[in-house]
Design an enzyme around this catalytic site. Structure first.
Site, mmCIF file in Angstrom:
data_model
loop_
_atom_site.group_PDB
_atom_site.id
_atom_site.type_symbol
_atom_site.label_atom_id
_atom_site.label_comp_id
_atom_site.label_asym_id
_atom_site.label_seq_id
_atom_site.Cartn_x
_atom_site.Cartn_y
_atom_site.Cartn_z
ATOM 1 N N ASN A 1 0.840 -1.190 0.000
ATOM 2 C CA ASN A 1 0.000 0.000 0.000
ATOM 3 C C ASN A 1 0.874 1.238 0.000
ATOM 4 O OD1 ASN A 1 -2.495 1.546 0.294
ATOM 5 N ND2 ASN A 1 -1.777 1.974 2.379
ATOM 6 N N HIS B 1 0.782 5.108 1.268
ATOM 7 C CA HIS B 1 0.011 5.898 2.230
ATOM 8 C C HIS B 1 0.597 7.300 2.315
ATOM 9 C CE1 HIS B 1 -2.436 6.745 5.770
ATOM 10 N NE2 HIS B 1 -1.369 7.271 6.314
ATOM 11 N N SER C 1 4.612 6.960 2.553
ATOM 12 C CA SER C 1 5.191 5.666 2.955
ATOM 13 C C SER C 1 4.638 4.560 2.068
ATOM 14 C CB SER C 1 4.823 5.339 4.412
ATOM 15 O OG SER C 1 5.195 6.377 5.289
ATOM 16 N N ASP D 1 -2.786 0.463 8.057
ATOM 17 C CA ASP D 1 -1.583 1.287 7.841
ATOM 18 C C ASP D 1 -0.500 0.994 8.883
ATOM 19 O OD1 ASP D 1 -3.832 3.984 7.031
ATOM 20 O OD2 ASP D 1 -3.009 2.419 5.757
HETATM 21 N N1 LIG Z 1 -6.306 -4.152 6.806
HETATM 22 C C1 LIG Z 1 -5.869 -3.105 6.074
HETATM 23 N N2 LIG Z 1 -6.699 -2.539 5.180
HETATM 24 C C2 LIG Z 1 -6.258 -1.473 4.452
HETATM 25 C C3 LIG Z 1 -4.966 -0.944 4.643
HETATM 26 C C4 LIG Z 1 -4.113 -1.590 5.593
HETATM 27 O O1 LIG Z 1 -2.936 -1.203 5.781
HETATM 28 N N3 LIG Z 1 -4.602 -2.666 6.282
HETATM 29 N N4 LIG Z 1 -4.570 0.203 3.951
HETATM 30 C C5 LIG Z 1 -5.690 1.006 3.431
HETATM 31 C C6 LIG Z 1 -5.351 2.222 2.645
HETATM 32 N N5 LIG Z 1 -5.652 3.396 3.489
HETATM 33 C C7 LIG Z 1 -4.622 4.251 3.739
HETATM 34 O O2 LIG Z 1 -3.503 4.137 3.176
HETATM 35 C C8 LIG Z 1 -6.958 3.629 3.990
HETATM 36 C C9 LIG Z 1 -8.047 3.474 3.147
HETATM 37 C C10 LIG Z 1 -9.341 3.688 3.640
HETATM 38 C C11 LIG Z 1 -9.552 4.059 4.965
HETATM 39 C C12 LIG Z 1 -10.955 4.246 5.465
HETATM 40 O O3 LIG Z 1 -11.162 4.791 6.560
HETATM 41 N N6 LIG Z 1 -11.934 3.771 4.683
HETATM 42 C C13 LIG Z 1 -13.369 3.827 5.052
HETATM 43 C C14 LIG Z 1 -14.177 4.369 3.892
HETATM 44 C C15 LIG Z 1 -13.593 5.671 3.386
HETATM 45 C C16 LIG Z 1 -14.162 6.018 1.998
HETATM 46 O O4 LIG Z 1 -14.853 5.181 1.395
HETATM 47 O O5 LIG Z 1 -13.832 7.143 1.542
HETATM 48 C C17 LIG Z 1 -13.878 2.417 5.370
HETATM 49 O O6 LIG Z 1 -13.338 1.433 4.776
HETATM 50 O O7 LIG Z 1 -14.843 2.328 6.116
HETATM 51 C C18 LIG Z 1 -8.461 4.219 5.805
HETATM 52 C C19 LIG Z 1 -7.164 4.027 5.318
HETATM 53 C C20 LIG Z 1 -6.617 0.131 2.633
HETATM 54 N N7 LIG Z 1 -7.090 -0.919 3.515
HETATM 55 N N1 LIG Z 2 -5.367 6.092 2.922
HETATM 56 C C1 LIG Z 2 -5.255 5.829 1.520
HETATM 57 C C2 LIG Z 2 -4.964 7.119 0.780
HETATM 58 O O1 LIG Z 2 -5.352 8.193 1.206
HETATM 59 N N2 LIG Z 2 -4.267 6.973 -0.334
HETATM 60 C C3 LIG Z 2 -3.941 8.126 -1.132
HETATM 61 O O2 LIG Z 2 -4.981 8.352 -2.067
HETATM 62 C C4 LIG Z 2 -4.407 8.994 -3.189
HETATM 63 C C5 LIG Z 2 -4.905 8.233 -4.377
HETATM 64 O O3 LIG Z 2 -4.517 8.875 -5.509
HETATM 65 P P1 LIG Z 2 -4.603 8.115 -6.918
HETATM 66 O O4 LIG Z 2 -5.939 7.402 -6.953
HETATM 67 O O5 LIG Z 2 -4.488 9.248 -7.883
HETATM 68 O O6 LIG Z 2 -3.447 7.148 -6.954
HETATM 69 C C6 LIG Z 2 -2.873 8.897 -3.053
HETATM 70 O O7 LIG Z 2 -2.333 10.134 -2.665
HETATM 71 C C7 LIG Z 2 -2.698 7.883 -1.950
HETATM 72 O O8 LIG Z 2 -1.539 8.117 -1.163
#
Ligand SMILES: Nc1nc2c(c(=O)[nH]1)N[C@@H](CN(C=O)c1ccc(C(=O)N[C@@H](CCC(=O)O)C(=O)O)cc1)CN2
Ligand SMILES: NCC(=O)N[C@@H]1O[C@H](COP(=O)([O-])[O-])[C@@H](O)[C@H]1O
Length: 215
Positions: A117, A119, A146, A155
């Site tokens: 992922n 982040h 990251s 994360d």
């Molecule tokens: N088990 C894991 N799942 C996910 C990870 C991880 O490391 N372990 N990384 C995320 C990616 N991410 C940040 O980098 C991230 C994505 C989504 C959310 C979040 O709060 N999602 C909500 C909905 C938000 C929306 O739809 O806009 C949810 O799922 O309820 C937090 C962090 C991907 N999954």
């Molecule tokens: N927590 C997850 C998160 O916020 N991810 C972030 O969403 C954007 C997606 O852009 P993209 O769809 O243009 O790649 C990126 O900046 C990524 O780091």
């Protein structure tokens, strides 16, 4: 073993998971086009229809799959469909690229060590969402991106690489996101390239590069 003793590594099968614009997907597509990644994106899977990332994949002749989480009666049934689609494609790597769904441990566990992922923060700071806003609200002078292995802990998986951006007083959430994304588009292809050349390892919840633990 080839004559000059260089180990040839089979081209890796990559699936990219997206939820939106797909600029990180595009960076991976471009890097593969340039020969910088020993991999093929065999499919792009989105949990949302009609997003720009799907158009980017179609323009690159990459098969797309939409599994809309809103069509399912819960996280588990969505993830069951998602893992079925993934497993049929037999990937070597699953790259989350702006994929915005939290994944249950039952889903993640079989893919640990082959799921990455990107982040938008300097983990472990600012896990979750709205990272740029939080960095600005805290008056951080440094922010960044990251790339980490994905584990059940949101994360919280072992960090593989980071890039730092300087935060200026004039920065807004948008300008900071732009700075961070410029770094994302360089860093993700670099890390994926290392994975596809078998330089990255994951053992007992830790990340290794060329056999050495990543601190
Ligand atoms: N088990 C894991 N799942 C996910 C990870 C991880 O490391 N372990 N990384 C995320 C990616 N991410 C940040 O980098 C991230 C994505 C989504 C959310 C979040 O709060 N999602 C909500 C909905 C938000 C929306 O739809 O806009 C949810 O799922 O309820 C937090 C962090 C991907 N999954
Ligand atoms: N927590 C997850 C998160 O916020 N991810 C972030 O969403 C954007 C997606 O852009 P993209 O769809 O243009 O790649 C990126 O900046 C990524 O780091």
């Amino acid at each position: 073993m080839s004559s000059n003793n260089t180990r040839s590594v089979a081209t890796k099968r990559i699936i990219v998971l997206i939820s939106g614009s797909g600029s990180n997907l595009q960076a991976l597509i471009d890097a593969i086009e340039l020969g910088a990644i020993n991999g093929d994106i065999v499919a792009v899977i989105s949990n949302k229809p009609d997003v720009l990332g799907l158009e980017r994949a179609e323009r690159a002749n990459i098969p797309t799959i939409v599994i809309d989480h809103r069509q399912f009666d819960g996280r588990a049934s969505f993830e069951a469909e998602l893992s079925k689609a993934i497993n049929e494609l037999k990937p070597d790597l699953i790259a989350l690229a702006g994929f915005m769904r939290i994944l249950n441990s039952e889903f993640v566990q079989p893919y640990e060590g082959k799921m990455l992922n990107i982040h938008p923060s300097l983990l472990p700071k600012y896990k979750g969402l709205h990272t740029h806003r939080r960095a600005l609200e805290n008056g951080d002078k440094e922010h960044g991106v990251s790339v980490h292995f994905v584990t059940a802990e949101l994360d919280g998986g072992p960090v593989i690489a980071q890039r730092i951006v300087e935060v200026e007083d004039s920065d807004t959430e948008q300008s900071l996101q732009q700075k961070v994304q410029r770094q994302e588009h360089q860093l993700y292809p670099e890390v994926v390239a290392r994975f596809c050349n078998d330089r990255l390892d994951y053992r007992d919840g830790k990340a290794f590069i060329d056999g050495k633990p990543i601190q």
